[in-house]
Design a protein around this motif. Structure first.
Motif, short mmCIF file in Angstrom:
data_model
loop_
_atom_site.label_atom_id
_atom_site.label_comp_id
_atom_site.label_asym_id
_atom_site.label_seq_id
_atom_site.Cartn_x
_atom_site.Cartn_y
_atom_site.Cartn_z
N PHE A 23 0.83 -1.21 0.00
CA PHE A 23 0.00 0.00 0.00
C PHE A 23 0.86 1.26 0.00
CE2 PHE A 23 -2.10 3.38 2.45
CZ PHE A 23 -3.21 3.60 1.64
N LEU A 24 1.86 1.31 0.88
CA LEU A 24 2.72 2.50 0.95
C LEU A 24 3.50 2.69 -0.34
CD1 LEU A 24 4.17 2.31 4.59
CD2 LEU A 24 2.43 3.88 3.70
N ALA A 25 4.02 1.61 -0.90
CA ALA A 25 4.82 1.72 -2.11
C ALA A 25 3.98 2.19 -3.29
CB ALA A 25 5.47 0.37 -2.43
N VAL A 26 2.83 1.56 -3.48
CA VAL A 26 1.97 1.94 -4.62
C VAL A 26 1.42 3.35 -4.44
CG1 VAL A 26 -0.17 1.38 -5.85
CG2 VAL A 26 1.39 -0.45 -5.14
N LEU A 27 1.03 3.71 -3.21
CA LEU A 27 0.53 5.07 -2.96
C LEU A 27 1.60 6.10 -3.26
CD1 LEU A 27 -1.72 6.91 -1.90
CD2 LEU A 27 -0.77 6.60 0.40
N SER A 28 2.83 5.85 -2.83
CA SER A 28 3.93 6.79 -3.09
C SER A 28 4.14 6.98 -4.58
CB SER A 28 5.21 6.30 -2.43
OG SER A 28 5.06 6.20 -1.03
N LEU A 29 4.21 5.85 -5.31
CA LEU A 29 4.43 5.94 -6.75
C LEU A 29 3.25 6.60 -7.46
CD1 LEU A 29 6.08 2.51 -7.58
CD2 LEU A 29 7.16 4.75 -7.50
N THR A 30 2.04 6.28 -7.04
CA THR A 30 0.85 6.86 -7.68
C THR A 30 0.86 8.38 -7.55
OG1 THR A 30 -0.46 4.87 -7.24
CG2 THR A 30 -1.67 6.90 -7.67
N ALA A 293 9.73 10.02 -3.73
CA ALA A 293 9.02 8.74 -3.74
C ALA A 293 9.98 7.58 -3.98
CB ALA A 293 7.93 8.75 -4.82
N CYS A 294 10.93 7.80 -4.90
CA CYS A 294 11.92 6.75 -5.16
C CYS A 294 12.78 6.49 -3.93
CB CYS A 294 12.81 7.16 -6.34
SG CYS A 294 11.97 7.15 -7.93
N VAL A 295 13.17 7.55 -3.25
CA VAL A 295 13.97 7.39 -2.04
C VAL A 295 13.15 6.67 -0.97
CG1 VAL A 295 15.08 8.63 -0.16
CG2 VAL A 295 15.45 9.35 -2.52
N ASN A 296 11.86 7.04 -0.87
CA ASN A 296 10.98 6.38 0.08
C ASN A 296 10.90 4.88 -0.20
OD1 ASN A 296 9.08 5.93 2.05
ND2 ASN A 296 7.37 6.79 0.89
#
Length: 806
Positions: A23-30, A293-296
Motif C-alpha cells: 500500500f505504501l509503495a503503490v501510494l507513493s508511486l501513484t 518517492a523513489c527514495v521512500n
C-alpha cells in the motif's frame, strides 16, 4: 522464461503477505507519477504540442524586436506581407469583444478579427457554409461577414444549419453568417477561444474606431507560414531588412522597428516566456517529488532486505545464487512499479480531463485543453519503470555484500551503530521534503504579498458596471450625455458614497500606453520621448470612488471640457521621470499632434498591468475633454453587493434597455491578474503536501522498522532499569537526528530553490521569518506525527513478555 515466471509468482506471494508495504509503495508511486504526468501534460499542451492545423510546423509569430512588444500595426502588416520573399503568406488577427444581436437577444461575445487570408493560409476548411477570403475585402467596412465557431453555433443557435445566410447585428451593424468553423479549430491561440470570426477590415463598424490607416497603432498579432526549405533565421533576416526600409520611410513611427520570430499559440512573449519558466520550474519540483518517492521506496526495500538478511544467508548457504535473489527483488520492484504506474496514469488522466473542462475565469473565454496523448503515456511508462526499478537496484548492494556465515551467527540483538544506506536514504528524503515544503510556503507568502500589495486603488466595497456603449450604437462623442446621466442616477442610489467612470480599469487585462515628450517637441520619434506612460480617461469622482489618493493639485471637474485648455493628472512616477525633483503642478508635456497638456494634479502610484510590475508612469485625461465610449462605472457603496447590483441593474434598464451591461464586484474582476499567482500557489502547495506525505510515510516506516528490529534489546534495557526516556532515545535517537540533519539540508537547498521560484512567485525569498518558522514547524509536525506510533510502542515494551516469547 520459466524462471522469470517463477520469480514473478514468488514476488506476488511475498507482496500478498506484506499488504502495508504494498500500500505504501503503490501510494507513493501513484502520487509522484500522477503529479509529474499532470505537469508534463500541461507543458505538452502549452509548449510542446503545435497548433492544431495542417502546416503548424512552419508557422511563426512575427513580433517586434524589443522583448514583450508582440503586436504590429495594420499598415506594417500589409507591408511585411507584400514585400517579403521567405513566407508563403502572412496573416493577422486580433481578439476583441462585440455585442451580437440575434433572435431578439443581444449578448456580449468574443471575436477574432482576422485578415481575409487567415483561413486560407492555415488550410482550415469549414464544416458548414464557407469562409471569407482576401478577395472579399475591398476596403474599410466592405466585408460584413461572420464565421461562427462550432461551440457558439451549438450553444447560441442550437446547431441549426439554416442559420447560414441569415443576418445578425454586430454592435448595431448588419453582418451575414456565411459559415461555421470545424469543431477542432479555435483560432491560433491555444487557450483563448472565440465565439466567431469577422474580417478586420470592418473594424470601424465593430469598435467605432479604425486602426487600418494608423501606423502608430500596434494591436495586431501577425503570424506567417515559412516557405518550404526556408529557416526561421532566413525569414527573420528577410523581415528585418523590410523593417529597416520602413524605418527610413516612416521615421516617426518605425524608427526602432525590428522583427523576431517566435512559436505561436501563447500570445508570444506575453504568455509564452512566463508559461515556459513557470512550467519548467514546477516540473522540476514535481520531479523532486518523484525523487522523494523513489527514495521512500528505496528505504523500504533496504529495510526489507535487511530484515531478510538471515533468510538470504540461509538460501545462499544451501546453494541459491545472488543473481537469483536479486531477480526476485527486481520482480517485486517491477510489479510495484507497474501497479504504481497504472494507478498514477489513471489518476493523471482523470485530473487532466477535469482540467480540460475547467474554465478558470468566467469573464474571459479561457479554455485549458489538456489531454493525455502518446507523449504523456510514454513518459508514464518511463517514470514507472525508473521509479520502481532504481530503488531495488540501489538496495541490491546488500545482497551482494551479505556474508552468509556472519548473518546466520548474528542474532536479533545486534545493534548497528555505523551509518547505513537506510540512514542516508531517510536523510535524503527528509531533505527533499523540507525543500518542497519550503517552496510551498514561499508560494503562499508570495500570494499573500500580492494580495496585500498597494494597488493605487481600493477594490473592496466597489461594484463595477461595464457598459458597452459602442455595442448599443453610441460613438465616443454621442456617449458623453448618457455617461453623465448614468453618473447622476447612480449617485442617487441609497448607500452610494462615490461614483465615477474609467474607460479601462487598471489590472483588467487591457490598457494602453503611449510615448510622452517634453513641451516644445516637434520631432515625435520614439527616441525623443522621455517616457512611455499608461493612460486612462476618467470622470470627475473616479478618484474618490476608487479611493486613489490625490497627493498634490486638484481633481477634474465637468468644466474641464473641449472648450478649455487640455489638462491631465499624472502619478508620482510620471512626475519624477519627467520633472525630477521639481513640482509637476503647472508643468506641461506634449504628445504627437502636437498636443500640449498641463498637469493639474498628482496621484499616488499604482498597479496597472500586473501585480509584479515595477512602478510605472501613468496619466489620466478628463472624460469631458477626451470623449471615450468605453465606460466602466465604479460605484462605492455602504450597501451589500447584491443590493447595489440590483439597484444598478434597474437603473441601467431605465436609461437604455438595449445597452449591454455586466455588473460585478471589483475584487472579482481581478481574477485575471491574480490567476498566475493562484495557480503557482496551488501547484506549489500540492507538491509540498505530497512531499510531506511521502516524508511522513518514510519516517514512519523507518521508525517502525527500527523499533521492531530492536524490540528485544529495548526489553533488556528496561529489565536492567533503563528509564522510558532513555529507551525512547535509544530507539528513535538516530531517526530524530536524521530528520534534523535532513531538514537543515533542505532549508539550505531552499536558497537555490528560491532562485527558480523567482520566475513563478512574487518576491520569492526563503529568508522570510514566516517561511523559515513555517518550514521548521512543518518538519517538526511531520516528524512527530510519523514517529508517534513507533515511539508509543517503544516506551510500552514489556521485557518479561518479550523474553518469554524469545
Amino acid at each position: 522464461m520459466h524462471e522469470i515466471l517463477s520469480d514473478l509468482r514468488i514476488a506476488i506471494r511475498r507482496l500478498r503477505h506484506s499488504p502495508g508495504f504494498v500500500f505504501l509503495a503503490v501510494l507513493s508511486l501513484t502520487m509522484a507519477i500522477a503529479a509529474n504526468l499532470v505537469v508534463f501534460g500541461v507543458m505538452n499542451a502549452a509548449i510542446l504540442r503545435p497548433l492544431n492545423v495542417a502546416n503548424s510546423g512552419s508557422l511563426k509569430m512575427i513580433e517586434q524586436k524589443p522583448h514583450g512588444y508582440v503586436s504590429q500595426s495594420y499598415p506594417d502588416f500589409v507591408d511585411l506581407r507584400a514585400r517579403n520573399s521567405t513566407f508563403t503568406d502572412i496573416a493577422a488577427y486580433r481578439f476583441n469583444e462585440a455585442g451580437l444581436s440575434a433572435q431578439g437577444l443581444a449578448k456580449k461575445s468574443w471575436t477574432y478579427e482576422v485578415s481575409g487570408n487567415y483561413f486560407d493560409m492555415l488550410g482550415v476548411q469549414p464544416q458548414l457554409g464557407r469562409f471569407f477570403h482576401a478577395s472579399d475585402e475591398h476596403g474599410p467596412n466592405s466585408a460584413p461577414y461572420i464565421v461562427l465557431s462550432d461551440a457558439f453555433w451549438r450553444s447560441r443557435f442550437g446547431a441549426d444549419p439554416r442559420i447560414v445566410g441569415s443576418t445578425v447585428e454586430l454592435n448595431k451593424h448588419p453582418f451575414t453568417i456565411i459559415g461555421v468553423a470545424p469543431a477542432a479549430f479555435h483560432g491560433t491561440e491555444l487557450f483563448m477561444w472565440p465565439d466567431f470570426f469577422v474580417p478586420m477590415v470592418n473594424e470601424e463598424q465593430i469598435e467605432g474606431y479604425s486602426y487600418l490607416e494608423k501606423r502608430f497603432n500596434h494591436g495586431l498579432f501577425v503570424i506567417g507560414e515559412l516557405k518550404p526549405g526556408v529557416t526561421a533565421q532566413q525569414g527573420s533576416d528577410n523581415l528585418n531588412a523590410i523593417a529597416a526600409q520602413l524605418a527610413k520611410q516612416y521615421p516617426a513611427t518605425n524608427e526602432q522597428m525590428g522583427v523576431r520570430l517566435v512559436k505561436p499559440g501563447l500570445l508570444g512573449d506575453i504568455l509564452g516566456d512566463a508559461a515556459r519558466e513557470f512550467l519548467t520550474g514546477v516540473l522540476l519540483l514535481a520531479f523532486l517529488v518523484l525523487a522523494a518517492a523513489c527514495v521512500n521506496l528505496a528505504s523500504i526495500f533496504a529495510a526489507r532486505a535487511a530484515d531478510r538478511g538471515r533468510e538470504m544467508a540461509i538460501r545462499m548457504a544451501i546453494g541459491s545464487s545472488r543473481w537469483r535473489m536479486l531477480r526476485q527483488v527486481l520482480a517485486e520492484a517491477v510489479l510495484l512499479s507497474l501497479a504504481g504506474g497504472v494507478a498514477g496514469t489513471f489518476a493523471a488522466a482523470a485530473l487532466l480531463r477535469v482540467l480540460s473542462q475547467w474554465q478558470p475565469i468566467a469573464k474571459f473565454p479561457i479554455h485549458v485543453t489538456v489531454v493525455a496523448d502518446a507523449r504523456v503515456y510514454g513518459i508514464a511508462i518511463l517514470l514507472a519503470a525508473a521509479s520502481g526499478i532504481l530503488p531495488a537496484v540501489l538496495t541490491s548492494r546488500q545482497i551482494w555484500k551479505t556474508d552468509a556465515i556472519q548473518a546466520i551467527k548474528s542474532g536479533s540483538t545486534q545493534v548497528v551503530r555505523k551509518l547505513t544506506v537506510r540512514d542516508l536514504l531517510l536523510g535524503l528524503q527528509v531533505a527533499l521534503c523540507a525543500l518542497l515544503v519550503t517552496c510551498a510556503l514561499v508560494g503562499l507568502r508570495g500570494m499573500d504579498r500580492q494580495l496585500h500589495a498597494p494597488l493605487g486603488f481600493q477594490p473592496d466595497g466597489v461594484t463595477v458596471v461595464g457598459a458597452e456603449m459602442n455595442m448599443a450604437g453610441y460613438s465616443d462623442a454621442s456617449a458623453l450625455p448618457v455617461q453623465k446621466r448614468i453618473l447622476q442616477e447612480a449617485a442617487q442610489i441609497p448607500g452610494v458614497t462615490a461614483v465615477g467612470t474609467n474607460n479601462e480599469l487598471p489590472l483588467s487585462g487591457g490598457g494602453s500606453s503611449t510615448p510622452v515628450y517634453r513641451q516644445g517637441t516637434t520631432d515625435f520619434r520614439n527616441s525623443n520621448s522621455v517616457t512611455v506612460a499608461h493612460y486612462y480617461t476618467i470622470s470627475p469622482g473616479y478618484l474618490q470612488a476608487a479611493e486613489t489618493h490625490l497627493v498634490a493639485g486638484r481633481d477634474f471637474t465637468w468644466h474641464d471640457d473641449a472648450t478649455t485648455p487640455r489638462i491631465a493628472l499624472v502619478n508620482r512616477t510620471f512626475a519624477r521621470e519627467m520633472f525630477g525633483n521639481r513640482s509637476a503642478i503647472g508643468q506641461h508635456f506634449a504628445q504627437p499632434g502636437p498636443t500640449t497638456y498641463e498637469i493639474v494634479g498628482v496621484v499616488e502610484d499604482g498597479k496597472y498591468e500586473s501585480l509584479t510590475e515595477d512602478p510605472q508612469p501613468a496619466m489620466f485625461y478628463p472624460l469631458a475633454q477626451n470623449n471615450d465610449s468605453g465606460t466602466n462605472l465604479v460605484v462605492r457603496s455602504r450597501g451589500t453587493p447584491a443590493e447595489t447590483a440590483a439597484a444598478l441593474s434597474a437603473m441601467m434598464g431605465k436609461i437604455d434597455p438595449n445597452l449591454p451591461v455586466t455588473i460585478s464586484n471589483w475584487p472579482d474582476d481581478l481574477e485575471l491578474v491574480l490567476f498566475p499567482t493562484r495557480v503557482a500557489t496551488i501547484a506549489l502547495g500540492v507538491l509540498g503536501l505530497l512531499a510531506g506525505m511521502l516524508a511522513a510515510t518514510g519516517i514512519f516506516g523507518m521508525a517502525s522498522y527500527t523499533v521492531a528490529r530492536r524490540l528485544r534489546e529495548m526489553g533488556i534495557r528496561v529489565a536492567l532499569g533503563a528509564q522510558r526516556v532513555q529507551v525512547l532515545r535509544a530507539a528513535l535517537g538516530r531517526t530524530v537526528l536524521l530528520i534534523c540533519i535532513g531538514s537543515v539540508a533542505g532549508l539550505a537547498l531552499g536558497v537555490l530553490g528560491s532562485r527558480v521560484l523567482a520566475s513563478i512567485v512574487y518576491q520569492a525569498t526563503i529568508y522570510d521569518p514566516v517561511v523559515l518558522a513555517g518550514a521548521i514547524a512543518a518538519m517538526v509536525l511531520i516528524g512527530s506525527m510519523a514517529a508517534a506510533v513507533p515511539a508509543r510502542r517503544a516506551v510500552r515494551v514489556e521485557p518479561a513478555i518479550l523474553l518469554r516469547e524469545e
